[in-house]
Scaffold this active site. Structure first.
Site, PDB file in Angstrom:
ATOM      1  N   ASP A  30      63.247 -42.864  39.274  1.00  0.00           N
ATOM      2  CA  ASP A  30      61.802 -42.866  39.110  1.00  0.00           C
ATOM      3  C   ASP A  30      61.510 -43.229  37.652  1.00  0.00           C
ATOM      4  O   ASP A  30      62.416 -43.227  36.810  1.00  0.00           O
ATOM      5  CB  ASP A  30      61.272 -41.471  39.447  1.00  0.00           C
ATOM      6  CG  ASP A  30      59.764 -41.386  39.336  1.00  0.00           C
ATOM      7  OD1 ASP A  30      59.097 -42.350  39.725  1.00  0.00           O
ATOM      8  OD2 ASP A  30      59.274 -40.358  38.856  1.00  0.00           O
ATOM      9  N   ASP A  90      61.742 -36.521  39.565  1.00  0.00           N
ATOM     10  CA  ASP A  90      61.251 -35.223  39.089  1.00  0.00           C
ATOM     11  C   ASP A  90      60.028 -34.730  39.853  1.00  0.00           C
ATOM     12  O   ASP A  90      59.719 -33.547  39.817  1.00  0.00           O
ATOM     13  CB  ASP A  90      60.912 -35.297  37.599  1.00  0.00           C
ATOM     14  CG  ASP A  90      59.673 -36.134  37.335  1.00  0.00           C
ATOM     15  OD1 ASP A  90      59.583 -37.237  37.903  1.00  0.00           O
ATOM     16  OD2 ASP A  90      58.803 -35.681  36.569  1.00  0.00           O
ATOM     17  N   ASP A 104      59.171 -37.282  45.058  1.00  0.00           N
ATOM     18  CA  ASP A 104      60.544 -37.800  45.007  1.00  0.00           C
ATOM     19  C   ASP A 104      61.486 -37.027  45.927  1.00  0.00           C
ATOM     20  O   ASP A 104      62.605 -37.471  46.173  1.00  0.00           O
ATOM     21  CB  ASP A 104      61.094 -37.722  43.570  1.00  0.00           C
ATOM     22  CG  ASP A 104      60.380 -38.692  42.635  1.00  0.00           C
ATOM     23  OD1 ASP A 104      59.982 -39.769  43.114  1.00  0.00           O
ATOM     24  OD2 ASP A 104      60.227 -38.366  41.448  1.00  0.00           O
TER      25      ASP A 104
END
Length: 676
Positions: A378, A570, A574
């Site tokens: 990410d 995080d 996700d």
């Protein structure tokens, strides 16, 4: 908690006998040694030299029985071969060797009997008993004592190795104080940390450790966060910021409002992860356990064959000679080196990672990380700080900029996203006169609400398209993250927000490329921003404007095309991708609880440079484990063949068993000393 941890440790090293230490006396000493290792649970570690003395005393007691046995054995060998005398013969000689034998052999015989009672007939204890008692039966007293003596010494070293690995991780268990000081009605009182309630005010003096997660009420304070991050660098917190259990107050008397129950604190979850890590076994570890259960009875029957079958094929059959070969075969074939050193290698890897602020939820994930070919990550909070700041506000004529910003601030106040925090910091306190109705979060797009009966929409430009709001801006021309705003069905303007790249992000990508790992960035942020960050860091592929389900599909594609995938994230969105990947890695500092719960590996300090470190620890652990397997099989195979042919004595057998075990253990412990 410590008691539970000790049980987990015993299970970790149980092999096929369900004993962590093969020798009951050694085990007892080890437990005492652990109890005297100098830790206390008050949050302070008092080292006045007394604990050091206790540890040395316990170590001496662990070696006491082997030392006594060795003295008696050496004395007997000298009297047998170097000193002319007439009294050291017959019954006296046998009794002398028996005493030397029982000093180190009694506990092993006892363990063998207990294993048989439990239905585990073919254990390494039984192998040692058969071999040594057999040696006595054919008059080879010195060799019988030597085999049991060196086996006992090997068990002590195994105990020390396990204790070392255990201590590395056990240090995490000593991070929280048992008691905290609570302020109530202007008075302070000390209570058990687990009895503190959400909303209680903790008074934390300089040098004390925080027992629960909370919100800092003092204007500012510095903390040592090593317990959570592995980094001793002071972290200064301001009033209103979150402080976590395990942090050490460094400067002023601080007050902290408890926001999380004792059992739900970040550190509690970390400890739970560490405690449960050994229950998830690596495939190699599971194979060795199954192998030992099949291997040991086969060895016993082969030894019996070596002893008795030659009777039918040779005219000069000598029972004592062939029994001796069979006994040598048994000693050599003991699987201790594999059963102990392989789990110890994985446990050492988990310990080394924990010391560096990386938590593996099981030894199986060390193997997965060692074989990772793709790292998918990410952007926000992973490669960037996740701390956004408003760069510019652009609104069309006819809209009151200040009023629009106040409304956006009010609706974004319903979200915990970093973008919402940036807007809140820019605009200030939320205007309580603004009443929101029917606020709705549209996943991957933004927020919608009603204010005074009129619709306010704040999110990305896809959200504008979704509600048919026309705009005269080209979204791709704006590099920064953009929050588009529409009010009363009309496009009002946009707010740009920028996030800074973490200082070690570029180093992370370079290290991953050196490991021949392909890196891909997936983000819900706009494609221009994602591409800008990816190009700056040298990331191989990047994709922006992704919804959570789009990330899942991208990871599926990468897995199908390129092999093993580790995903690093995080945010709550996700969690599905983390669960889908071969190894899910969560940023444990800013990361959501859902993602941390789902992840297989947790990075406590949010530093992306810990990603290649985790991969390196996995590779080194796997390398050491296979070195031990190769060493054990090669040496044992050579000496087995020599022993069956009558070319190896008990002394070579002892080296093949105890010597290889010690070498394998020392090799396994090596990973705990490595710097990554």
């Amino acid at each position: 908690m410590e008691h539970k941890y000790k049980n987990d440790t015993e299970q970790f090293c149980c092999g096929h006998s369900e004993k962590v230490y093969g020798n009951a006396a050694v085990k007892k000493q080890a437990e005492k040694h652990s109890a005297e290792d100098g830790h206390d649970h008050s949050g302070h570690n008092h080292d006045d030299g007394h604990n050091h003395g206790n540890a040395e005393g316990s170590l001496f007691k662990m070696f006491l029985l082997p030392i006594l046995s060795l003295i008696l054995l050496i004395a007997a060998i000298i009297m047998d071969n170097r000193v002319s005398q007439s009294w050291f013969t017959g019954t006296i000689r046998l009794a002398w060797y028996l005493v030397a034998y029982l000093i180190v052999g009694y506990a092993v015989i006892k363990d063998a009997i207990e294993s048989i009672v439990k239905g585990e007939i073919f254990s390494e204890f039984l192998l040692m008993c058969i071999a040594t008692i057999g040696a006595f039966s054919i008059g080879e007293y010195p060799e019988g004592v030597a085999v049991m003596l060196f086996y006992g010494v090997g068990e002590v070293f195994q105990t020390l190795a396990v204790s070392k690995a255990r201590t590395n991780i056990k240090s995490l268990l000593d991070q929280r104080p048992d008691e905290v000081t609570i302020l109530a009605e202007g008075k302070s009182k000390t209570i058990k940390a687990e009895d503190a309630n959400i909303g209680d005010i903790i008074q934390l003096k300089p040098g004390e450790k925080l027992g629960l997660d909370g919100e800092l009420l003092t204007d500012g304070a510095s903390f040592n966060t090593a317990a959570l991050t592995g980094e001793s660098k002071p972290d200064t917190k301001a009033k209103g910021e979150t402080v976590l259990a395990g942090m050490i107050n460094l400067n002023v008397v601080a007050e902290v409002k408890v926001t999380t129950a004792y059992t739900d604190s970040k550190l509690s979850k970390i400890l739970e992860l560490v405690q449960n890590a050994t229950s998830q076994k690596a495939p190699t570890e599971l194979f060795i356990r199954k192998f030992a259960k099949i291997y040991t009875p086969i060895v016993v029957f082969l030894a019996a064959g070596i002893c008795f079958l030659p009777y039918f094929f040779t005219d000069t059959y000598d029972f004592s000679s062939w029994l001796y070969r069979a006994l040598v075969f048994l000693v050599i074939s003991c699987p201790c080196a594999l059963v102990i050193s392989i789990p110890l290698g994985y446990f050492g890897g988990i310990g080394a990672a924990s010391r560096n602020g990386i938590l593996f939820k099981g030894s199986n994930f060390l193997d997965v990380m060692a074989s990772v070919q793709n790292v998918v990550m990410d952007k926000t909070g992973t490669m960037t700080e996740g701390v956004f700041k408003v760069q510019e506000t652009v609104f069309k004529p006819g809209f009151d900029k200040d009023e629009i910003l106040k409304m956006v601030n009010a609706v974004e106040g319903q979200s915990s996203h970093p973008v919402a925090t940036a807007i809140h910091e820019y605009v200030g306190a939320i205007d309580s006169s603004i009443k929101l109705e029917g606020t709705e979060e549209i996943a991957g797009h933004g927020l919608k609400t009603l204010i005074g009966g009129k619709e306010l929409i704040a999110g990305n430009f896809k959200l504008m398209d979704k509600f048919g709001i026309s705009y005269d801006v080209e979204p791709s021309s704006i590099v920064y993250t953009t929050i588009a705003v529409a009010f009363d069905k009309k496009f009002a303007g946009y707010i740009t927000i920028a996030d800074s790249i973490k200082e070690d992000s570029k180093q992370t990508i370079d290290l991953l490329h050196k490991l021949n790992i392909k890196v891909t960035m997936l983000s819900g942020d706009k494609s221009s921003v994602v591409k800008f960050v990816a190009d700056k860091l040298g990331i191989d592929n990047s994709f922006g404007d992704l919804l959570p389900e789009d990330k899942v599909n991208k990871v599926k594609e990468i897995k199908a095309q390129s092999g093993t995938v580790a995903f690093v994230g995080d945010g709550v969105n996700d969690a599905p991708v983390v669960a889908l990947s071969d190894a899910g890695i969560a940023m444990g500092g800013l990361g959501s609880d859902a993602t941390i719960e789902t992840a297989d590996v947790v990075i406590q300090d949010d530093k992306p440079s810990k990603i290649p470190m985790a991969i390196n620890i996995g590779k080194q652990t796997k390398k050491i484990v296979w070195q031990n397997i190769t060493l054990a099989f090669v040496v044992k195979a050579v000496v087995l063949i020599l022993g069956a042919g009558g070319l190896a004595t008990m002394w070579e057998a002892v080296f093949a068993d105890v010597g290889v075990s010690l070498l394998a253990i020392l090799n396994a412990v090596r990973i705990q000393k490595m710097k990554f």
